[in-house]
Enzyme design. Structure first.
Site, short mmCIF file in Angstrom:
data_model
loop_
_atom_site.label_atom_id
_atom_site.label_comp_id
_atom_site.label_asym_id
_atom_site.label_seq_id
_atom_site.Cartn_x
_atom_site.Cartn_y
_atom_site.Cartn_z
N GLY A 98 0.74 -0.80 -0.04
CA GLY A 98 -0.22 0.51 -0.07
C GLY A 98 0.87 0.84 0.22
N ASP A 131 -2.66 6.68 2.91
CA ASP A 131 -2.01 7.88 1.84
C ASP A 131 -0.24 7.71 1.43
OD1 ASP A 131 0.18 7.74 3.51
OD2 ASP A 131 -0.44 9.87 5.36
N GLY A 132 -0.25 5.92 1.02
CA GLY A 132 1.34 6.00 0.98
C GLY A 132 2.44 5.99 1.55
N ARG A 182 14.41 -0.68 2.03
CA ARG A 182 14.83 -2.15 2.40
C ARG A 182 15.11 -2.82 1.15
NH1 ARG A 182 9.15 -3.83 5.17
NH2 ARG A 182 7.84 -3.67 3.09
N ARG A 189 5.28 -12.88 1.19
CA ARG A 189 4.78 -13.14 2.13
C ARG A 189 3.87 -14.47 1.97
NH1 ARG A 189 4.38 -7.37 4.20
NH2 ARG A 189 6.13 -6.69 2.77
N ASP A 258 0.54 -11.10 6.29
CA ASP A 258 0.67 -9.92 5.84
C ASP A 258 2.95 -9.72 6.52
OD1 ASP A 258 -1.26 -8.94 6.98
OD2 ASP A 258 -0.04 -7.42 6.49
N ASP A 268 9.01 -6.32 8.27
CA ASP A 268 7.37 -4.95 8.03
C ASP A 268 7.93 -4.74 9.98
OD1 ASP A 268 7.06 -5.27 5.47
OD2 ASP A 268 4.84 -5.07 6.56
P1 AMP Z 1 1.56 -3.24 8.44
O1 AMP Z 1 0.36 -3.48 9.37
O2 AMP Z 1 1.93 -2.30 8.13
O3 AMP Z 1 2.22 -3.98 7.06
O4 AMP Z 1 0.45 -1.97 6.83
C1 AMP Z 1 -0.90 -3.33 6.82
C2 AMP Z 1 -1.37 -2.67 5.21
O5 AMP Z 1 -1.69 -1.44 5.37
C3 AMP Z 1 -0.37 -2.87 4.58
O6 AMP Z 1 -0.86 -3.68 2.92
C4 AMP Z 1 0.00 -2.07 4.12
O7 AMP Z 1 1.10 -2.19 2.62
C5 AMP Z 1 -1.11 -0.33 4.17
N1 AMP Z 1 -0.30 0.25 5.15
C6 AMP Z 1 0.06 0.34 5.78
N2 AMP Z 1 0.18 2.05 5.78
C7 AMP Z 1 0.25 2.67 5.41
C8 AMP Z 1 -0.45 3.82 4.68
N3 AMP Z 1 0.16 4.93 5.12
N4 AMP Z 1 -0.64 3.99 3.34
C9 AMP Z 1 -1.05 3.18 2.86
N5 AMP Z 1 -1.16 1.76 3.05
C10 AMP Z 1 -0.84 1.39 4.07
MG MG Z 2 2.95 -5.00 6.91
#
Ligand code: AMP
Ligand code: MG
Length: 495
Positions: A98, A131-132, A182, A189, A258, A268
């Protein structure tokens, strides 16, 4: 200071994008979103060396442009991968990169391929409400911790650099944006398989399994049942990984499927934490209300996650075969954990009573909240001479008589294997780190970076944590108890 410009056509990378050669079902091709006016926050020469990057190139403006997502080097094939995952026990049918963009895979001097992934490089079709972006705080934490884990000898993704920008990013407060680069041989995953299983896309499932086998486990291709061997190998690697985590007191914080690597890497980094005072039930993630990912839950959760992977692979094998592979987890974990904890105790042989001896020690540490890292490091100094009082160790417990009783047993156990104190000390120092990345250390480095653009502490910690088993001169503040304010630090999923 202005940096020298690289010739625009010069590219020091040799890309060979194996993931991008997979069919389109696995990803979306897209370019990173430029990061406004980026500057370099952290750089890791060890990771640069791994992929054969010229140090002179790493000091150029182009390096900053490339690793902030502002310039896509020749041969790169940027994409965001799709995956699904069980988040806190609930299946989410579609996740994906994301905010991470795989720039491409570079060939290292040893010809191995490394993913170069930009985390925080903008929105993708998998961003959902996000917000990516990534914030400076969490990027510094991941940068430092992945290198700290590597220094500890624990499989992990690596970190090449952090670039920052003054662009605001809204979380609980307004923070600033950053991009972490990274590296890993692969970012596939458990959830990368789950997405296709749940959509009933068996061809894609098989293609992905074949890809992972071919690229990362070629030795299994000649096995009688390569898919079953693949699952077994992931089971085994995951067991080893979590045993490592337990042995250094590392809590991952968000062990969703994931966030589980099929290569058995720590991946992660979010609201992770190293244990300070020992607490079986320590929950490092402020958002984890139920304590699903507490320290003592990690081994079981990893097994549960492997079941999710096993289920996703069922179209490729018989149920009994998957079951048999998954049942290898517990013995593999127990063996790896016992081995690591014996090393921490300085034991060279195995005895039936060792698990009890360890359990009793951890029980005492739990009730005294004895500092995990400090205690194990200082246990090397245990004096087994008659009449020795081992005060320095004893004083780390509230129930001192109970510790004395344990120490007598420990002493008898050492005597049974003819242990010699001096030699045991040397061995134990290789198993018990002096330094781990405690939350307060990361917090202080982040505050300096944020408030004064002072990145010196990041560099200092990076250096320190690359060699955590050796006491380093002038670094006493990092080997002692955490400061009083550390108790108030709260880390959550927000990053
Ligand atoms: P995480 O728990 O950080 O591993 O993220 C879980 C999911 O949310 C993954 O698919 C990430 O890509 C997405 N994600 C986390 N933070 C953001 C963000 N700020 N913008 C877009 N996607 C996000
Ligand atoms: Mg993640």
């Amino acid at each position: 200071m202005s940096l020298p410009r690289q010739r625009p056509d010069a590219t020091p990378f040799e890309f060979d994008n194996s993931f991008g050669r997979l069919p389109g079902a696995f990803y979306t091709r897209l370019r990173p979103t430029p990061l406004p006016d980026p500057y370099l926050v952290a750089f890791n020469p060890a990771a640069a060396e791994l992929i054969g990057l010229d140090p002179a190139y790493c000091a150029t403006r182009e390096f900053v442009e490339v690793f902030s997502g502002n310039r896509v080097p020749q041969g790169a094939d940027p994409l965001a991968a799709i995956y699904a995952g069980h988040q806190f026990g609930t299946f989410v049918p579609q996740l994906g990169d994301g905010r991470a963009i795989l720039l491409g895979e570079v060939r290292a001097p040893d010809r191995r391929r490394w993913d170069l992934q930009l985390k925080g490089a903008g929105r993708t079709p998998y961003s959902r409400m996000g917000d990516g972006r990534a914030v400076l705080r969490s990027s510094i934490r991941e940068f430092l911790c992945s290198e700290a884990m590597h220094g500890l000898g624990i499989p992990t993704t690596r970190a090449l650099a952090v670039t920052g920008s003054d662009a605001p990013v809204v979380r609980e407060t307004v923070e600033s944006a950053a991009v972490l680069t990274r590296m890993a041989p692969s970012h596939v995953r458990f959830g990368s398989f789950e997405v296709f299983f749940h959509r009933g896309q068996e061809d894609e499932l098989r293609t992905l399994a074949d890809y992972v086998l071919r690229e990362h486990f070629p030795e299994l291709l000649s096995a009688e049942k390569p898919y079953v061997s693949l699952l077994s190998e992931i089971v085994y690697r995951t067991a080893e990984l979590v045993a490592h985590w337990q042995a250094v007191g590392f809590c991952h914080g968000v062990m969703n499927t994931d966030n589980m690597s099929v290569l058995g890497l720590t991946i992660d980094y979010g609201p992770f934490g190293f244990l300070d005072g020992f607490d079986w039930n320590h929950v490092c993630n402020h958002s984890d209300d139920g304590g699903r990912y507490a320290y003592n839950m990690q081994p079981k959760v990893a097994h549960w996650n492997l079941y999710c992977l096993g289920q996703a692979l069922l179209p490729l094998m018989e149920m009994e075969e998957a079951e048999a592979a998954l049942q290898r987890y517990e013995p593999a974990f127990d063996t790896a954990y016992a081995m690591q904890m014996r090393a921490k105790l300085g034991l060279q042989t195995a005895e039936d009573g060792d698990a009890k001896l360890l359990e009793r020690l951890l029980g005492l540490m739990h009730s005294s909240r004895t500092d995990f890292t400090i205690f194990f490091r200082s246990l090397a100094l245990f004096d087994s001479a008659p009449g020795a009082d081992n005060r320095g160790l004893r004083d780390q417990f509230t129930e001192r008589e109970a510790f004395d009783a344990w120490a007598l047993e420990y002493k008898a156990r050492l005597a049974r294997e003819g242990s010699v104190d001096a030699a045991r000390r040397d061995r134990m120092d290789l198993a018990n780190p002096v330094y781990v990345l405690r939350n307060w250390m990361a917090e202080e480095a982040i505050a300096k970076a944020r408030d004064g653009r002072d990145y010196s502490m990041i560099a200092e910690l990076q250096q320190l944590l690359s060699d955590p088993y050796t006491e380093q001169p002038g670094m006493q503040r990092y080997s002692g108890l955490p400061p009083g304010w550390a108790g108030a630090i709260s880390v959550s999923c927000s990053s």
